[in-house]
Design an enzyme around this catalytic site. Structure first.
Site, mmCIF file in Angstrom:
data_model
loop_
_atom_site.group_PDB
_atom_site.id
_atom_site.type_symbol
_atom_site.label_atom_id
_atom_site.label_comp_id
_atom_site.label_asym_id
_atom_site.label_seq_id
_atom_site.Cartn_x
_atom_site.Cartn_y
_atom_site.Cartn_z
ATOM 1 N N GLU A 264 0.966 -1.495 0.101
ATOM 2 C CA GLU A 264 0.066 0.453 -0.335
ATOM 3 C C GLU A 264 0.855 1.571 0.027
ATOM 4 O O GLU A 264 1.869 1.180 1.272
ATOM 5 C CB GLU A 264 -1.333 -0.343 1.052
ATOM 6 N N HIS A 336 -11.156 -1.189 3.242
ATOM 7 C CA HIS A 336 -11.419 -1.063 3.923
ATOM 8 C C HIS A 336 -11.469 0.835 4.512
ATOM 9 O O HIS A 336 -11.792 0.866 5.886
ATOM 10 C CB HIS A 336 -10.747 -1.781 5.141
ATOM 11 N N ASP A 337 -10.526 1.415 3.911
ATOM 12 C CA ASP A 337 -10.835 2.742 3.514
ATOM 13 C C ASP A 337 -11.706 3.811 2.655
ATOM 14 O O ASP A 337 -11.180 5.276 2.862
ATOM 15 C CB ASP A 337 -9.280 2.839 3.296
HETATM 16 C C1 GLC Z 1 -3.779 2.113 6.310
HETATM 17 C C2 GLC Z 1 -5.041 1.500 6.519
HETATM 18 C C3 GLC Z 1 -6.180 2.076 7.330
HETATM 19 C C4 GLC Z 1 -5.266 2.776 8.613
HETATM 20 C C5 GLC Z 1 -3.688 3.170 8.062
HETATM 21 C C6 GLC Z 1 -2.483 2.789 9.513
HETATM 22 O O1 GLC Z 1 -3.853 3.181 5.512
HETATM 23 O O2 GLC Z 1 -5.820 0.836 4.897
HETATM 24 O O3 GLC Z 1 -6.448 1.535 7.392
HETATM 25 O O4 GLC Z 1 -5.485 3.799 9.380
HETATM 26 O O5 GLC Z 1 -3.192 2.572 7.236
HETATM 27 O O6 GLC Z 1 -1.986 1.990 9.942
#
Ligand code: GLC
Length: 564
Positions: A264, A336-337
């Protein structure tokens, strides 16, 4: 080199907290997932990605880990995990874990040690800094720099025990690990090897473009209307990010050739993505870029900007071209975001919800890359009707609301409007299994309210209805498995300036596909090159009962195939 198996794969993401609750405490758990494995296997997906299940105070729903080698008791035990993993493997699927190592929880033993004293052996495992020169530690404005946290407030927390501050790009319970320290890296690699030895098949790596920071930690630019500086450019895609991921590859992935790794990376550009995913560089298999889910953002964070289809096509088309020769794309609308795609880029009204959800699925899945489905997307689940800020549970929504309304002078209504449309809790409402109480998710009280539309939108109804979004997704997945043109065909965008139609062709060997999705509620004629010939080609897939050739009905998608 042989093509890796994940080129043909489809991944399904589970957010365990909201998937299925077996013990009735209102929160999903591993036994709940075990009971629902056949639903996922029935779709035909190849890989499950589990959002974090390790021991955690749950400040950010598990993205704050206090023990990387144990399961959070709310989710179950290591024995449950082994059973789940065996169940996944028995069904011919693989399982990847969420790797959250940009930061740990402040309750992790590494951090509780680190905060004890300035000369603790673990002190340098995190980013500790003194107050700004000449300022009284712990007073307003004395933070080491001006960075804001993603979840609102300063990115620095003052710790009176030692009179210094620690960095937390996310919440104050998520202190950033110091990857400059080789001991930190070794500890992470050892933990990753432990999971792989246990049988897991890879990792989705949380904000892994944040691990290398500009060690001088300079102030960030302060945007108008904002209270803090933007540290992003100084903590994302930093100078050693490639080096760290290559080292991880050597220490963890090398010699294990059936893994899947996906990184990510909110900041990643196409050029960087091609480097990260170039097999010759031995870093990661795929990245999650963000450009296409940030397409409807604008200069004012608390205003809504409608989707401009030409922009979206421009972005995705450039990613297709940019990773055509080297590297590989991930394909996703949801996780989930992100808010639910049918509510965001489609039309979630009763009239067009199913149709537009199918259109969005087809357009995405027919790109070149590995598609990711987020739980409930295969049902066409929608955004939730949040009445007020009290209905949200997400630390991001609550933190940003507080900062914007209390400190930056935005109106509560404006902020709520944006959170309703974009807030992460939209994706986190419980999975809708059937039309019984709480959608069959739990026998208790769910941690976040079930979407009231579960009577119509649920898995039992979708599986029973051959025309459902679920069965359409099943066909899309089968098409990828069966047809090399979907996996390997090269990609050509058509009609780049059209604000309503998303059209492209894929070509591989002696076959060619044409996909056209109508992103509007109007009938639109597709004026594509070679229209005559295409209209007599084989119609592989559509989402309306009575197709009208290249005159597309509202939210219709067509997929044609012909010899090239
Ligand atoms: C990523 C996750 C998110 C989380 C963030 C901090 O973006 O997908 O849900 O809040 O990282 O870990």
């Amino acid at each position: 080199m042989e093509n890796p198996w994940w080129h043909r794969a489809v991944v399904y993401q589970i957010y365990p907290r909201s998937f299925a609750d077996a013990n009735g405490d209102g929160m999903g758990d591993l036994r709940g997932i075990i009971q629902r494995l056949d639903h996922i296997a029935g779709l035909g997906v190849d890989v499950l990605w589990l959002s974090p299940i390790c021991r955690s105070p749950q400040d950010d729903n598990g993205y704050d880990i206090s023990d990387y080698q144990d399961i959070d008791p709310a989710f179950g035990t290591l024995a449950d995990f082994d059973e789940l993993l065996a169940g996944v493997h028995e069904r011919g699927m693989r399982l990847i874990m969420d790797l959250v190592v940009n930061h740990s929880s402040d309750e992790h033993a590494w951090f509780t040690e680190s905060r004890k004293s300035r000369d603790n052996p673990k002190r340098d495992w995190y980013w500790w800094r003194p107050a700004r020169p000449g300022m009284e530690p712990g007073t307003p404005g004395a933070e080491p720099n001006n960075w804001g946290s993603v979840f609102g407030g300063s990115a620095w927390e003052y710790d009176p025990a030692t009179g210094e501050y620690y960095l937390h790009v996310f919440s104050r319970k998520q202190p950033d690990l110091n990857w400059e320290n080789p001991q930190v890296r070794e500890a992470v690699y050892a933990m990753m090897n432990w999971w792989l030895d246990r049988g897991v098949d890879g990792f989705r790596m949380d904000v892994i473009d944040h691990i290398s920071k500009d060690t001088s930690l300079p102030d960030g630019v302060v945007r108008p209307g904002s209270r803090y500086g933007d540290g992003g450019p100084h903590y994302m895609n930093g100078p050693r990010n490639h080096e760290f991921l290559h080292e991880m590859h050597e220490r963890v992935f090398a010699g294990r050739d059936t893994l899947l790794t996906v990184a990510e990376m909110p900041s990643v550009t196409i050029e960087e993505a091609a480097r990260y995913t170039d097999p010759a560089r031995r870093e990661v298999d795929m990245v999650f870029g963000f450009e296409h889910v940030w397409v409807d953002r604008g200069p004012d964070p608390w205003a809504l900007y409608p989707l401009q289809l030409t922009k979206l096509k421009g972005i995705l088309g450039r990613w297709q071209a940019g990773l055509a020769e080297v590297g590989w794309n991930s394909l996703y609308w949801n996780n989930h975001d992100q808010p639910r795609v049918v509510s965001r880029y489609g039309d979630d009204s009763p009239e067009f919800r199913v149709r537009s959800a199918k259109m969005l699925g087809a357009v995405l899945h027919l790109h070149r890359g590995t598609p990711y489905i987020y739980q409930g997307e295969e049902l066409g689940m929608t955004n939730a009707p949040f009445a007020s800020i009290a209905d949200f549970r997400d630390i991001e929504a609550l933190g940003q609301y507080a900062q914007a309304v209390e400190h930056e002078g935005h109106s509560g209504e404006d902020v709520l409007t944006v959170l309703r449309a974009r807030g992460r809790d939209n994706a986190r409402t419980p999975m809708q299994w059937d039309d019984s109480a709480q959608a069959g998710f739990t026998t208790g009280t769910p941690w976040l309210a079930v979407n009231p539309n579960y009577k119509e939108i649920n898995a039992a109804a979708a599986v029973a209805d051959p025309d459902s979004v679920y069965h359409f997704y099943r066909r899309l997945i089968a098409l990828r498995h069966d047809d090399p043109v979907v996996v390997y065909g090269d990609f050509t965008m058509l009609l780049p300036d059209d604000e309503r139609l998303y059209a492209f062709t894929r070509r591989h060997g002696d076959a060619e596909l044409l996909c056209i999705g109508n992103f509007s509620g109007e009938r639109v004629r597709a004026e594509i090159p070679d229209a005559e010939a295409w209209s007599s080609a084989e119609l592989l897939l559509t989402n309306v009962p009575a197709p009208t050739g290249l005159e597309l009905q509202p939210w219709q998608v067509v997929v044609y195939k012909r010899p090239a």
